[in-house]
Design an enzyme around this catalytic site. Structure first.
Site, PDB file in Angstrom:
ATOM      1  NE  ARG A 156       4.026  12.439  -6.341  1.00 49.11           N
ATOM      2  CZ  ARG A 156       3.122  11.620  -6.870  1.00 49.11           C
ATOM      3  NH1 ARG A 156       2.845  11.671  -8.149  1.00 49.11           N
ATOM      4  NH2 ARG A 156       2.501  10.745  -6.107  1.00 49.11           N
ATOM      5  CG  ASP A 172      -5.196  12.629  -5.118  1.00 52.78           C
ATOM      6  OD1 ASP A 172      -4.215  13.301  -5.459  1.00 52.78           O
ATOM      7  OD2 ASP A 172      -5.109  11.475  -4.644  1.00 52.78           O
ATOM      8  CE  LYS A 195      -4.418   6.567  -9.085  1.00 55.90           C
ATOM      9  NZ  LYS A 195      -3.090   6.848  -8.510  1.00 55.90           N
ATOM     10  CG  ASN A 196      -3.980   6.518  -4.915  1.00 49.52           C
ATOM     11  OD1 ASN A 196      -3.461   6.038  -5.922  1.00 49.52           O
ATOM     12  ND2 ASN A 196      -4.184   7.814  -4.761  1.00 49.52           N
ATOM     13  CB  CYS A 251       6.218  13.543 -10.775  1.00 49.86           C
ATOM     14  SG  CYS A 251       4.468  13.523 -10.624  1.00 49.86           S
ATOM     15  NE  ARG A 282       6.351  10.190  -8.044  1.00 51.20           N
ATOM     16  CZ  ARG A 282       7.594  10.595  -8.024  1.00 51.20           C
ATOM     17  NH1 ARG A 282       8.214  10.869  -9.148  1.00 51.20           N
ATOM     18  NH2 ARG A 282       8.248  10.748  -6.893  1.00 51.20           N
ATOM     19  NE  ARG A 334      -0.801   7.073 -14.081  1.00 48.42           N
ATOM     20  CZ  ARG A 334      -0.529   8.046 -13.217  1.00 48.42           C
ATOM     21  NH1 ARG A 334      -0.361   9.267 -13.639  1.00 48.42           N
ATOM     22  NH2 ARG A 334      -0.373   7.773 -11.947  1.00 48.42           N
TER      23      ARG A 334
HETATM   24  N1  EPU Z   1       7.464  13.765   0.388  1.00 44.76           N
HETATM   25  C1  EPU Z   1       8.779  14.000   0.724  1.00 44.76           C
HETATM   26  N2  EPU Z   1       9.603  12.923   0.883  1.00 44.76           N
HETATM   27  C2  EPU Z   1       9.171  11.652   0.747  1.00 44.76           C
HETATM   28  C3  EPU Z   1       7.830  11.425   0.405  1.00 44.76           C
HETATM   29  C4  EPU Z   1       6.999  12.505   0.236  1.00 44.76           C
HETATM   30  O1  EPU Z   1       9.204  15.145   0.873  1.00 44.76           O
HETATM   31  O2  EPU Z   1       9.981  10.725   0.891  1.00 44.76           O
HETATM   32  C5  EPU Z   1       6.556  14.914   0.191  1.00 44.76           C
HETATM   33  C6  EPU Z   1       6.028  15.004  -1.243  1.00 44.76           C
HETATM   34  O3  EPU Z   1       6.941  15.650  -2.107  1.00 44.76           O
HETATM   35  C7  EPU Z   1       4.740  15.774  -1.047  1.00 44.76           C
HETATM   36  C8  EPU Z   1       4.259  15.284   0.325  1.00 44.76           C
HETATM   37  O4  EPU Z   1       5.399  14.700   0.957  1.00 44.76           O
HETATM   38  O5  EPU Z   1       5.000  17.145  -0.998  1.00 44.76           O
HETATM   39  C9  EPU Z   1       3.159  14.268   0.312  1.00 44.76           C
HETATM   40  O6  EPU Z   1       3.453  13.254  -0.638  1.00 44.76           O
HETATM   41  P1  EPU Z   1       3.046  11.749  -0.422  1.00 44.76           P
HETATM   42  O7  EPU Z   1       4.272  10.935  -0.231  1.00 44.76           O
HETATM   43  O8  EPU Z   1       1.961  11.643   0.608  1.00 44.76           O
HETATM   44  O9  EPU Z   1       2.426  11.395  -1.851  1.00 44.76           O
HETATM   45  P2  EPU Z   1       2.494   9.974  -2.512  1.00 44.76           P
HETATM   46  O10 EPU Z   1       2.458   8.945  -1.464  1.00 44.76           O
HETATM   47  O11 EPU Z   1       3.583   9.947  -3.515  1.00 44.76           O
HETATM   48  C10 EPU Z   1      -0.074   9.528  -2.660  1.00 44.76           C
HETATM   49  C11 EPU Z   1      -1.045   9.249  -3.756  1.00 44.76           C
HETATM   50  C12 EPU Z   1      -1.253  10.522  -4.559  1.00 44.76           C
HETATM   51  C13 EPU Z   1      -1.800  11.591  -3.620  1.00 44.76           C
HETATM   52  C14 EPU Z   1      -0.827  11.800  -2.455  1.00 44.76           C
HETATM   53  C15 EPU Z   1      -1.336  12.782  -1.415  1.00 44.76           C
HETATM   54  C16 EPU Z   1      -0.704   6.920  -4.227  1.00 44.76           C
HETATM   55  C17 EPU Z   1      -0.215   5.878  -5.156  1.00 44.76           C
HETATM   56  N3  EPU Z   1      -0.528   8.185  -4.588  1.00 44.76           N
HETATM   57  O12 EPU Z   1       1.119   9.945  -3.301  1.00 44.76           O
HETATM   58  O13 EPU Z   1      -2.234  10.227  -5.545  1.00 44.76           O
HETATM   59  O14 EPU Z   1      -1.958  12.805  -4.317  1.00 44.76           O
HETATM   60  O15 EPU Z   1      -0.581  10.541  -1.803  1.00 44.76           O
HETATM   61  O16 EPU Z   1      -2.538  12.366  -0.902  1.00 44.76           O
HETATM   62  O17 EPU Z   1      -1.264   6.603  -3.182  1.00 44.76           O
HETATM   63  C18 EPU Z   1      -3.336  10.490  -7.587  1.00 44.76           C
HETATM   64  O18 EPU Z   1      -3.992   9.472  -7.322  1.00 44.76           O
HETATM   65  O19 EPU Z   1      -3.615  11.246  -8.555  1.00 44.76           O
HETATM   66  C19 EPU Z   1      -2.172  10.817  -6.775  1.00 44.76           C
HETATM   67  C20 EPU Z   1      -1.206  11.639  -7.189  1.00 44.76           C
END
Ligand code: EPU
Length: 418
Positions: free
Chosen positions: A122, A305, A22-23, A117, A93, A397
């Site tokens: 996030r 995850d 998915k990701n 969320c 998201r 999802r």
């Molecule tokens: N963060 C910030 N600012 C930003 C972006 C992120 O402070 O602008 C913080 C977040 O709040 C968090 C940390 O950085 O504390 C890491 O978040 P990240 O941005 O890496 O998460 P994401 O990109 O929103 C993706 C996956 C998630 C997975 C995380 C961590 C996708 C679509 N989603 O989320 O997947 O948990 O990376 O590996 O790729 C899931 O599949 O269930 C899922 C939630």
């Protein structure tokens, strides 16, 4: 709203095929916006989030053609609308992933701010700051990110904390920017590498992919590509844990073993017997489950995850364990539901102290997010009696036909329309 009914206590056995990630699929579909030609993608999982990303691009004017069961051709060369509306972003998201590509290719984007969320705040500040550094004019108005630019310019960007979708967004934006972009403290998750390889096949010049420092030399246009999505390492991990919590024996097919090092390490420490070939893993666990302490971390650490799913294994273990969640501040919601099934877990901020109780009892429970739902399914498979899991739209999802895959492994799982 659909529910899952699981009659637990049956050891799983047989073989299961893992779907595409998915990701990885979500950013790769978004990357089609960058192409002046078309993008053919194979091994796309059939998931609600993927349908949402397709719907989002369709509302912008992209066209999708089926090229077989799990394969799509996308043409996003003449988008006539650059808006990611609230009603789609609030259900997924990852819609934020269109921001970088839209700005890079069309010079404008209006994307709803995702908001809070179930697993944490996030924010997307690092996506926005990075694009501003590349010259974008970005205003936050009426709940939307309004962005415009003539052409993005290369910049040096440091990401803190490491962000997966932030890295993906900025990497995609940089491919069509003028000059060189350096992304420091970049994410190195396999999904980022898979996206980077797709962009490279489209003609992007990306150095340092899979390392903490990426260097991207912008090009004038990106062309056609034919790309395969990697197997879903989180789905694979969930089935490997399912074998262990039911004291079963499974062959998990179509996996990338090199993406599962930290997961395999934890499973071995819990007492699983594991052997593997090029693209399958055989796993069984007989006898007592050993408790395992772990902390979630960015790749190659233990993925956040799988934290909820491994917690179920610890609940069923003989002995105590400690789990520290470091990525999201609110990703322990499953604890309350597991307690309703007899788990003994104490929470102190982002640390869960688990006392192994060796067995769980069935109860009606409620899914709160995608991976919490997967944990409840695992708990239901292990528990004596009939567990009903409410709000399973969360699980659809991110897990393709999980009920059918489990059914084929001998589980008594039924989807109920309530
Ligand atoms: N963060 C910030 N600012 C930003 C972006 C992120 O402070 O602008 C913080 C977040 O709040 C968090 C940390 O950085 O504390 C890491 O978040 P990240 O941005 O890496 O998460 P994401 O990109 O929103 C993706 C996956 C998630 C997975 C995380 C961590 C996708 C679509 N989603 O989320 O997947 O948990 O990376 O590996 O790729 C899931 O599949 O269930 C899922 C939630």
């Amino acid at each position: 709203m659909q529910k899952l009914k699981i009659k637990g206590g049956i050891s799983l056995s047989g073989e299961v095929d893992i779907s595409g990630s998915k990701n990885a699929a979500l950013p790769i579909i978004a990357s089609s916006i960058l192409s002046s030609s078309c993008l053919k993608i194979s091994n796309i999982p059939k998931l609600h989030d993927v349908s949402t990303m397709i719907e989002l691009l369709e509302t912008m004017g992209a066209s999708f053609t089926n090229q077989g069961d799990y394969c799509l051709k996308i043409e996003a060369n003449n988008l006539n609308n650059h808006i990611a509306p609230y009603h789609l972003v609030k259900t997924m998201r990852a819609s934020i992933l269109v921001l970088g590509p839209l700005l890079a290719r069309y010079g404008k984007a209006r994307v709803s701010l995702p908001g809070g969320c179930a697993i944490g705040a996030r924010p997307v500040n690092l996506h926005i700051d990075g694009l501003r550094k590349m010259g974008a004019d970005i205003q936050i108005k009426e709940g939307y990110i309004d962005a415009k630019v003539n052409r993005l310019k290369g910049a040096k960007i440091f990401l803190n904390p490491i962000t997966v979708t932030g890295t993906a967004n900025l990497m995609m934006a940089a491919t069509l920017a003028e000059g060189k972009t350096i992304i420091e403290n970049a994410a190195i998750e396999p999904e980022i590498v898979n996206l980077g390889e797709c962009l490279q096949s489209m003609g992007a010049k990306i150095g340092g992919l899979g390392t903490r420092v990426m260097s991207i030399e912008g090009v004038d246009y990106l062309g056609e590509a034919d790309h395969e999505v990697i197997p879903d390492r989180i789905e694979a991990a969930t089935f490997l844990i399912a074998a262990c919590v039911t004291k079963g024996s499974l062959r998990v097919n179509r996996v990338r073993i090199d993406h599962l090092d930290s997961v395999i390490d934890l499973l071995k420490r819990a007492g699983a017997t594991i052997s593997f070939d090029e693209n399958h893993i055989d796993i069984s666990l007989k006898g007592a489950i050993k408790p395992i302490d772990f902390t979630t971390n960015p790749y190659p650490g233990v993925p956040t995850d799988v934290q909820a799913q491994f917690m179920v294994l610890n609940v069923l273990a003989e002995g105590d364990s400690k789990i520290i969640e470091t990525i999201f501040e609110n990703r322990l919601m499953h604890v309350l539901e597991l307690q309703r099934m007899g788990a003994s877990i104490n929470l102190d901020k982002n640390t869960a102290y688990v006392k192994g109780v060796r067995k769980l009892s069935a109860a009606p429970v409620m899914a709160t997010d995608l991976r919490a739902s997967a944990a409840l399914v695992l708990a239901g498979l292990a528990a004596k009696g009939e567990t009903i899991i409410d709000r399973i739209y969360h699980i659809d999802r991110g897990y393709e036909e999980i009920d059918q895959k489990l059914f084929q492994l001998g589980a008594k799982v039924l989807r109920l329309d309530s």
